[in-house]
Motif scaffolding. Structure first.
Motif, PDB file in Angstrom:
ATOM      1  N   ALA A 201      15.993   2.669  32.187  1.00 47.62           N
ATOM      2  CA  ALA A 201      16.037   4.142  32.051  1.00 47.62           C
ATOM      3  C   ALA A 201      14.831   4.637  31.265  1.00 47.62           C
ATOM      4  O   ALA A 201      14.373   5.761  31.465  1.00 47.62           O
ATOM      5  CB  ALA A 201      17.328   4.557  31.356  1.00 47.62           C
TER       6      ALA A 201
ATOM      7  N   LEU B  46      19.618   7.118  33.655  1.00 45.36           N
ATOM      8  CA  LEU B  46      21.000   6.899  33.238  1.00 45.36           C
ATOM      9  C   LEU B  46      21.817   8.076  33.755  1.00 45.36           C
ATOM     10  O   LEU B  46      21.715   9.194  33.254  1.00 45.36           O
ATOM     11  CB  LEU B  46      21.055   6.834  31.713  1.00 45.36           C
TER      12      LEU B  46
ATOM     13  N   HIS C 137      28.786  27.434  35.140  1.00 40.51           N
ATOM     14  CA  HIS C 137      27.816  26.983  34.134  1.00 40.51           C
ATOM     15  C   HIS C 137      26.529  27.790  34.218  1.00 40.51           C
ATOM     16  O   HIS C 137      25.441  27.240  34.295  1.00 40.51           O
ATOM     17  CB  HIS C 137      27.526  25.483  34.265  1.00 40.51           C
TER      18      HIS C 137
ATOM     19  N   PHE D  29      23.716  11.294  32.054  1.00 41.71           N
ATOM     20  CA  PHE D  29      23.060  11.585  30.766  1.00 41.71           C
ATOM     21  C   PHE D  29      21.969  12.635  30.953  1.00 41.71           C
ATOM     22  O   PHE D  29      21.307  12.668  31.980  1.00 41.71           O
ATOM     23  CB  PHE D  29      22.427  10.290  30.235  1.00 41.71           C
TER      24      PHE D  29
ATOM     25  N   ARG E 249      20.635  20.402  24.656  1.00 40.64           N
ATOM     26  CA  ARG E 249      19.784  19.484  23.898  1.00 40.64           C
ATOM     27  C   ARG E 249      20.612  18.947  22.741  1.00 40.64           C
ATOM     28  O   ARG E 249      20.120  18.501  21.745  1.00 40.64           O
ATOM     29  CB  ARG E 249      18.529  20.219  23.395  1.00 40.64           C
TER      30      ARG E 249
ATOM     31  N   HIS F  76      22.339  16.783  40.224  1.00 39.14           N
ATOM     32  CA  HIS F  76      23.244  17.908  39.912  1.00 39.14           C
ATOM     33  C   HIS F  76      24.690  17.435  40.083  1.00 39.14           C
ATOM     34  O   HIS F  76      25.089  16.469  39.446  1.00 39.14           O
ATOM     35  CB  HIS F  76      22.861  19.081  40.827  1.00 39.14           C
TER      36      HIS F  76
HETATM   37  C1  SDX Z   1      24.897  18.916  36.168  1.00 36.74           C
HETATM   38  O1  SDX Z   1      22.267  22.963  35.134  1.00 36.74           O
HETATM   39  C2  SDX Z   1      23.508  22.760  34.938  1.00 36.74           C
HETATM   40  O2  SDX Z   1      24.166  23.459  34.174  1.00 36.74           O
HETATM   41  C3  SDX Z   1      24.100  21.551  35.698  1.00 36.74           C
HETATM   42  C4  SDX Z   1      25.546  21.207  35.397  1.00 36.74           C
HETATM   43  C5  SDX Z   1      26.494  22.300  35.867  1.00 36.74           C
HETATM   44  O3  SDX Z   1      27.601  22.364  35.322  1.00 36.74           O
HETATM   45  O4  SDX Z   1      26.153  22.996  36.861  1.00 36.74           O
HETATM   46  O5  SDX Z   1      25.709  21.016  34.001  1.00 36.74           O
HETATM   47  C6  SDX Z   1      25.955  19.945  36.134  1.00 36.74           C
HETATM   48  O6  SDX Z   1      24.126  18.900  37.100  1.00 36.74           O
HETATM   49  C7  SDX Z   1      24.762  17.976  35.007  1.00 36.74           C
HETATM   50  C8  SDX Z   1      23.545  17.016  35.165  1.00 36.74           C
HETATM   51  C9  SDX Z   1      23.960  15.862  36.064  1.00 36.74           C
HETATM   52  N1  SDX Z   1      22.781  15.014  36.372  1.00 36.74           N
HETATM   53  C10 SDX Z   1      22.665  13.776  35.869  1.00 36.74           C
HETATM   54  O7  SDX Z   1      23.439  13.266  35.072  1.00 36.74           O
HETATM   55  C11 SDX Z   1      21.452  13.002  36.438  1.00 36.74           C
HETATM   56  C12 SDX Z   1      20.710  12.293  35.294  1.00 36.74           C
HETATM   57  N2  SDX Z   1      20.052  13.309  34.449  1.00 36.74           N
HETATM   58  C13 SDX Z   1      18.794  13.793  34.838  1.00 36.74           C
HETATM   59  O8  SDX Z   1      18.153  13.419  35.938  1.00 36.74           O
HETATM   60  C14 SDX Z   1      18.235  14.928  33.998  1.00 36.74           C
HETATM   61  O9  SDX Z   1      18.607  14.743  32.703  1.00 36.74           O
HETATM   62  C15 SDX Z   1      18.600  16.311  34.474  1.00 36.74           C
HETATM   63  C16 SDX Z   1      18.283  16.504  35.913  1.00 36.74           C
HETATM   64  C17 SDX Z   1      20.052  16.557  34.252  1.00 36.74           C
HETATM   65  C18 SDX Z   1      17.803  17.314  33.632  1.00 36.74           C
HETATM   66  O10 SDX Z   1      16.479  17.131  33.958  1.00 36.74           O
HETATM   67  P1  SDX Z   1      15.337  18.043  33.287  1.00 36.74           P
HETATM   68  O11 SDX Z   1      15.900  19.064  32.406  1.00 36.74           O
HETATM   69  O12 SDX Z   1      14.432  18.474  34.370  1.00 36.74           O
HETATM   70  O13 SDX Z   1      14.666  17.051  32.309  1.00 36.74           O
HETATM   71  P2  SDX Z   1      13.450  16.140  32.707  1.00 36.74           P
HETATM   72  O14 SDX Z   1      13.728  15.500  34.021  1.00 36.74           O
HETATM   73  O15 SDX Z   1      12.199  16.926  32.528  1.00 36.74           O
HETATM   74  O16 SDX Z   1      13.569  15.017  31.584  1.00 36.74           O
HETATM   75  C19 SDX Z   1      12.984  15.229  30.306  1.00 36.74           C
HETATM   76  C20 SDX Z   1      12.625  13.810  29.853  1.00 36.74           C
HETATM   77  C21 SDX Z   1      11.825  13.036  30.914  1.00 36.74           C
HETATM   78  O17 SDX Z   1      11.023  12.103  30.238  1.00 36.74           O
HETATM   79  P3  SDX Z   1       9.424  12.505  30.031  1.00 36.74           P
HETATM   80  O18 SDX Z   1       8.877  12.786  31.418  1.00 36.74           O
HETATM   81  O19 SDX Z   1       9.434  13.725  29.128  1.00 36.74           O
HETATM   82  O20 SDX Z   1       8.831  11.260  29.396  1.00 36.74           O
HETATM   83  O21 SDX Z   1      13.845  13.063  29.657  1.00 36.74           O
HETATM   84  C22 SDX Z   1      13.878  11.963  30.575  1.00 36.74           C
HETATM   85  C23 SDX Z   1      12.883  12.260  31.665  1.00 36.74           C
HETATM   86  O22 SDX Z   1      12.382  11.050  32.212  1.00 36.74           O
HETATM   87  N3  SDX Z   1      15.244  11.923  31.107  1.00 36.74           N
HETATM   88  C24 SDX Z   1      15.914  10.805  31.312  1.00 36.74           C
HETATM   89  C25 SDX Z   1      17.165  11.225  31.791  1.00 36.74           C
HETATM   90  N4  SDX Z   1      17.199  12.554  31.864  1.00 36.74           N
HETATM   91  C26 SDX Z   1      15.996  12.982  31.440  1.00 36.74           C
HETATM   92  N5  SDX Z   1      15.586   9.511  31.149  1.00 36.74           N
HETATM   93  C27 SDX Z   1      16.561   8.614  31.470  1.00 36.74           C
HETATM   94  N6  SDX Z   1      17.793   8.929  31.931  1.00 36.74           N
HETATM   95  C28 SDX Z   1      18.127  10.221  32.102  1.00 36.74           C
HETATM   96  N7  SDX Z   1      19.323  10.545  32.558  1.00 36.74           N
END
Ligand code: SDX
Length: 422
Positions: free
Chosen positions: A291, A300, A229, A303, A309, A264
């Motif tokens: 969340a 969550l 990825h 997610f 995006r 991750h």
């Molecule tokens: C993988 O990079 C890759 O390609 C990874 C991957 C791969 O194949 O290698 O695709 C595999 O790691 C997938 C992701 C798995 N992780 C999760 O499912 C954990 C839950 N998701 C997150 O913690 C988060 O969405 C990330 C870590 C995946 C992404 O984080 P970013 O890009 O740093 O985004 P961010 O934390 O800056 O969030 C942006 C906003 C924030 O709100 P504000 O501060 O702008 O008000 O979105 C919110 C966050 O609070 N947000 C969430 C959320 N994810 C982001 N709110 C609630 N639930 C969530 N899951």
């Protein structure tokens, strides 16, 4: 010739910086000479920073596109097996039938571990997390297979890549069977990659075990979806460690460590834990509320994504695979799958998730699929690591051959005390 330059003006400074473009994706400001021109760039988390150029994988987050060496993930998941994809990622082209047969033979001739590595398992408590065991065992391969290797020699790098790819299923499966106190089942020479892993996970010496062909195909698909990825956290870790000239086994062990985090690769295990905690649909609203609550660090799981995006194309394929497996196993009333479907629907209709462009990622359904295959929660990220080894070794090799390869050493914006005397 279009003048591919950008201008930066700040106070009395006016500088020009080159713009570089790839074959696909956004143009980039070439920041390599910024320091000499009196500037740094600032991007914690690398949200808008290209750490390297790469020809392996392309992700377009706006258009839900994922290409391995130009091929769409949907086509590879449908028509290939995991070794086809591992070969493609490393070599740049899919193997022709003869090359595939040779490759399969090479991989299967390397799938045994040095017999002394068995002892390393015995140093762990039986309840050690499989990822902790895998980090240790893969790191220890440096002591067994790194004797006279020259990482600047492609033949040696290829040999290390074969060893890592071939041994990972054995290392991962034994991390599980060790926890059960079961005898290690050895890999076979004449069995496919995914089937060898399932056989080492679930067969026992005193009972015959047959892999269900439908589940076997689904498992290969899971491995393909997780194979690479582009510059995700664990692949970037492998590249950074590799940029110091560390041996490939140490690099991959660091990738496994990085993948383990719940933000991750650990998200698949965390997603299943979250679904089990939510228990039933009546409690979904409370968790959606949590969340969205800035004062609650609950997220969550499964997610959101740094790059996507829009829908993660892998999540769509995973959801369909999940449905097919549950169908095959007569589990289509599997409560967690129904709960996940409802949770996904409610979240996708919620303005918070819509505004922040949060969609299910690869980890949202993968846990349910793996659980249906009989793989325990604690092994979900180990399976992810097993698959991602194909991407890690491809990126490590690409970095080692790149003219741009230099030790990774990020800069910083210093916010501490200015100079002062004792
Ligand atoms: C993988 O990079 C890759 O390609 C990874 C991957 C791969 O194949 O290698 O695709 C595999 O790691 C997938 C992701 C798995 N992780 C999760 O499912 C954990 C839950 N998701 C997150 O913690 C988060 O969405 C990330 C870590 C995946 C992404 O984080 P970013 O890009 O740093 O985004 P961010 O934390 O800056 O969030 C942006 C906003 C924030 O709100 P504000 O501060 O702008 O008000 O979105 C919110 C966050 O609070 N947000 C969430 C959320 N994810 C982001 N709110 C609630 N639930 C969530 N899951």
């Amino acid at each position: 010739m279009v003048d591919k330059k950008a201008k930066i003006s700040f106070q009395e400074k006016n500088i020009e910086v080159p713009i570089i473009e790839g074959t696909m994706g956004k143009p980039a400001i070439d920041a390599r000479k910024l320091d000499q021109k009196g500037f740094l760039s600032y991007d914690p988390g690398f949200t808008s920073t290209a750490s390297c150029s790469s020809a392996i994988t392309y992700v377009d987050g706006e258009n839900s596109t994922l290409l391995y060496r130009g091929y769409p993930i949907e086509q590879l998941a449908e028509h290939c097996d995991f070794l086809d994809v591992a070969y493609l990622l490393f070599n740049g082209e899919l193997p022709k039938p003869l090359a595939k047969e040779k490759y399969q033979g090479i991989i299967n001739s390397h799938n045994l571990l040095h017999d002394q590595i068995n002892n390393i398992y015995r140093g762990y408590r039986r309840d050690a997390h499989p990822m902790a065991v895998m980090i240790g065992v893969v790191g220890s391969m440096s002591a067994f297979y790194f004797d006279d290797m020259n990482i600047n020699n492609l033949k040696h790098r290829r040999q290390s890549a074969y060893r890592l790819l071939a041994k990972m299923p054995t290392i991962a499966a034994w991390s599980y069977t060790y926890s059960l106190g079961l005898p290690f089942i050895y890999p076979k020479y004449d069995v496919g990659y995914g089937d060898n892993f399932l056989n080492m996970m679930f067969s026992v010496p005193n009972k015959p075990y047959q892999v269900n062909p439908v589940l076997s195909k689904a498992f290969e698909k899971i491995l393909i979806l997780h194979a690479d990825h582009e510059q995700n956290a664990s692949t970037s870790t492998v590249r950074l460690v590799g940029s110091t000239g560390a041996n490939p086994f140490a690099c991959i062990a660091s990738g496994i460590a990085s993948l383990w985090g719940p933000a991750h690769g650990g998200a698949n295990e965390a997603t299943l834990k979250m679904l089990s905690e939510i228990k039933n649909e009546s409690r979904i609203g409370d968790y959606i509320k949590r969340a969205k609550d800035k004062d609650d660090d609950f997220r969550l799981m499964g997610f959101g994504h740094r790059v996507y995006r829009n829908h993660d194309p892998r999540a769509e394929i995973m959801k369909k695979t999940c449905h097919d497996i549950l169908d095959e196993l007569g589990l289509n009333n599997e409560p967690l799958f129904k709960l996940a479907n409802t949770l996904e629907r409610i979240a996708l209709e919620d303005e918070y998730f819509i505004e922040k462009k949060l969609y299910p990622n690869v980890d949202f359904y993968s846990g349910i699929v793996m659980r249906a295959l009989g793989i325990p929660n604690s092994m979900f990220t180990a399976v992810f690591a097993l698959a991602r080894t194909a991407g890690w070794i491809a990126h490590w090799n690409e970095m080692m051959t790149s003219a741009e390869n230099k030790i990774g050493r990020p800069r910083q914006i210093y916010t501490g005390k200015t100079r002062r005397n004792l």
